[in-house]
Motif scaffolding. Structure first.
Motif, PDB file in Angstrom:
ATOM      1  N   GLU A  52       0.827  -1.215   0.000  1.00  0.00           N
ATOM      2  CA  GLU A  52       0.000   0.000   0.000  1.00  0.00           C
ATOM      3  C   GLU A  52       0.862   1.267   0.000  1.00  0.00           C
ATOM      4  O   GLU A  52       0.480   2.274  -0.598  1.00  0.00           O
ATOM      5  N   MET A  53       2.020   1.220   0.645  1.00  0.00           N
ATOM      6  CA  MET A  53       2.910   2.392   0.616  1.00  0.00           C
ATOM      7  C   MET A  53       3.550   2.541  -0.774  1.00  0.00           C
ATOM      8  O   MET A  53       3.674   3.653  -1.287  1.00  0.00           O
ATOM      9  N   ASN A  54       3.926   1.418  -1.378  1.00  0.00           N
ATOM     10  CA  ASN A  54       4.468   1.472  -2.746  1.00  0.00           C
ATOM     11  C   ASN A  54       3.441   2.055  -3.707  1.00  0.00           C
ATOM     12  O   ASN A  54       3.782   2.828  -4.605  1.00  0.00           O
ATOM     13  N   ALA A  55       2.153   1.682  -3.495  1.00  0.00           N
ATOM     14  CA  ALA A  55       1.094   2.177  -4.377  1.00  0.00           C
ATOM     15  C   ALA A  55       0.939   3.703  -4.273  1.00  0.00           C
ATOM     16  O   ALA A  55       0.473   4.348  -5.203  1.00  0.00           O
ATOM     17  N   LEU A  56       1.348   4.256  -3.138  1.00  0.00           N
ATOM     18  CA  LEU A  56       1.319   5.718  -2.964  1.00  0.00           C
ATOM     19  C   LEU A  56       2.483   6.395  -3.685  1.00  0.00           C
ATOM     20  O   LEU A  56       2.563   7.622  -3.720  1.00  0.00           O
ATOM     21  N   GLY A  57       3.431   5.590  -4.152  1.00  0.00           N
ATOM     22  CA  GLY A  57       4.624   6.148  -4.780  1.00  0.00           C
ATOM     23  C   GLY A  57       5.762   6.392  -3.802  1.00  0.00           C
ATOM     24  O   GLY A  57       6.770   6.999  -4.145  1.00  0.00           O
TER      25      GLY A  57
END
Ligand code: ATP
Ligand code: MG
Length: 424
Positions: free
Chosen positions: A60-65
């Motif tokens: 989920e943090m990766n999905a935020l960039g």
């Protein structure tokens, strides 16, 4: 994984000094072991569950960039002096290293991350940026009696974002809030976790906590009945503050309920406090020097593990949500004959080949009752059972951990088609 080979064993012992439900359950089921108050070892089953929680957060943090880093836990005094926090953070572990040097063990990482990330920020083109890490943190907590909920050594995901304007920080903050909700949903806590207004420190009126409802929680929140929003009791100075933020409260139409909860996450707008402390600025398009705005976003994966144990369990033991369970299937063999054993082995091999994680109770000694009690205590989402009785019916028994009833599926058909283990 064959249970006969597992390092840990379950225990019935409830006499330990740990009175918290999460620690009792996780210890008895062989997931964790206490070294001293607030300090735990993660054993094979516990580490698998912890890793799954951390992987959900990572996705989920990766999905935020945001970009993953790993920062040092061992830190020099000087960076803490620079922000004025060496003496003010009461839970800071301070000690002397070689050469009589003052050192700290990181309880949080603004002092490390701010000079580090801003050293790569020269112009407005270098913003925004966000980094996060998943790491062991240290806090000299006064009371560590809640098992994994309050560790002195514990796991934290901490993310830090850097922005050119307050508006850009606001926009990212809203995205982070949405990402946090996804994390709690995937961890099976979505329905009982409330977005909670808490004190925001000096720079913004409110911060947001994510509070999971349970009578064992240390925090007290006010919630509008049935709603997913709450207010931390600590922040409530007057009713006007409540009226301003709780939708529907305006005009006194909504009664607020008091409830106990566990803080499973906290997001904050830090504004320019830390970049200012390290004299960090960026050059805008017109060539002027501008302040850098910062946000920080924390989640405790080990506290989440404890919260899941605390909230999603019954009097028989743990009940893992699908995405966090160390294994999807607990396969119980009650085989007494070579044919029955062979059937159990076939199921184990077949499910493993399909990529389903199976904990296989192939132990020869324990009796039926003990094996079933262990399956309930360990809490995998699905139990499959092979016995003389099921084999006589050419079947295999299937019982989701949450269900009260089991059902017998035709054995060969089960092997050929499987069952939708995730759908239950
Ligand atoms: P608390 O109010 O419970 O002491 P905090 O507000 O100091 O926590 P933060 O600094 O915001 O916590 O840390 C981010 C997250 O890390 C928290 O939301 C919580 O999930 C987790 N956390 C904080 N302290 C601990 C601890 N001692 N043990 C386990 N998890 C913790
Ligand atoms: Mg807090």
């Amino acid at each position: 994984m064959r249970l006969s080979q597992l390092v840990t064993k379950t225990s019935k012992d409830t006499s330990q000094s740990d009175v918290s439900r999460n620690a009792q359950l996780l210890t008895r089921a062989g997931y964790v072991n206490k070294l001293m108050a607030g300090v735990y070892s993660y054993l094979p089953l516990g580490l698998r569950a912890l890793n799954k929680i951390e992987q959900i957060i990572r996705e989920e943090m990766n999905a935020l960039g945001a970009q993953e880093v790993l920062l040092p836990a061992l830190q020099p005094r000087e960076i803490w002096d620079q922000t004025g926090r060496w003496d003010t953070v009461d839970v800071l572990f301070r000690f002397k290293g070689a050469g009589d040097r003052d050192l700290a063990l990181g309880p949080t990482h603004e002092e490390v991350v701010t000079p580090l990330v801003t050293s790569f920020v020269q112009s407005y083109r270098d913003l925004p940026r966000a980094v996060y890490q998943i790491q062991t943190k240290f806090r000299n907590e006064a009371r560590a009696k809640s098992g994994l909920l309050r560790g002195r050594e514990f796991r934290m995901k901490d993310m830090y974002s850097f922005h050119a304007t307050p508006e850009d920080l606001d926009a990212f903050y809203e995205q982070a809030l949405a990402a946090y909700k996804k994390v709690y949903e995937r961890c099976g806590l979505g329905a009982i976790t409330l977005v909670t207004y808490a004190s925001g420190g000096i720079f913004s009126k409110y911060s947001h906590e994510f509070q999971t409802l349970t009578e064992y929680g240390e925090d007290t929140v006010f919630r509008a009945p049935g709603g997913s929003i709450a207010i931390n009791k600590e922040v409530v100075e007057d009713v006007e503050a409540l009226r301003a933020i709780v939708p529907g409260y305006q005009g006194g139409t909504v009664e607020l309920e008091e409830a106990k909860a566990i803080e499973v996450g906290n997001i904050f707008k830090l504004s320019t406090r830390f970049p200012d402390a390290f004299n960090a600025t960026y050059t805008d398009a017109a060539g002027g020097q501008q302040k850098i705005y910062m946000g920080c976003y924390g989640i405790g994966p080990s506290r989440l593990l404890g919260t899941i144990a605390e909230c999603l369990s019954d009097d028989k033991g743990l009940i893992w949500p699908d995405e966090v369970a160390p294994y999807t299937v607990h396969l119980v063999s009650l085989a007494r004959t070579p044919e029955e054993t062979e059937a159990a082995e076939r199921v184990y091999a077949q499910l493993s080949a399909q990529g389903i994680d199976v904990l296989y109770d192939d132990r020869v000694g324990p009796q039926t009752g003990e094996k079933l009690a262990d399956a309930d205590l360990m809490g995998m989402p699905h139990r499959l059972l092979i016995s003389k009785k099921t084999m006589a019916a050419n079947g295999i028994e299937w019982k989701p951990r949450r269900a009260t009833e089991s059902q017998v599926l035709p054995f060969e058909q089960f092997l050929a088609q499987g069952v939708q283990m995730k759908a239950a």
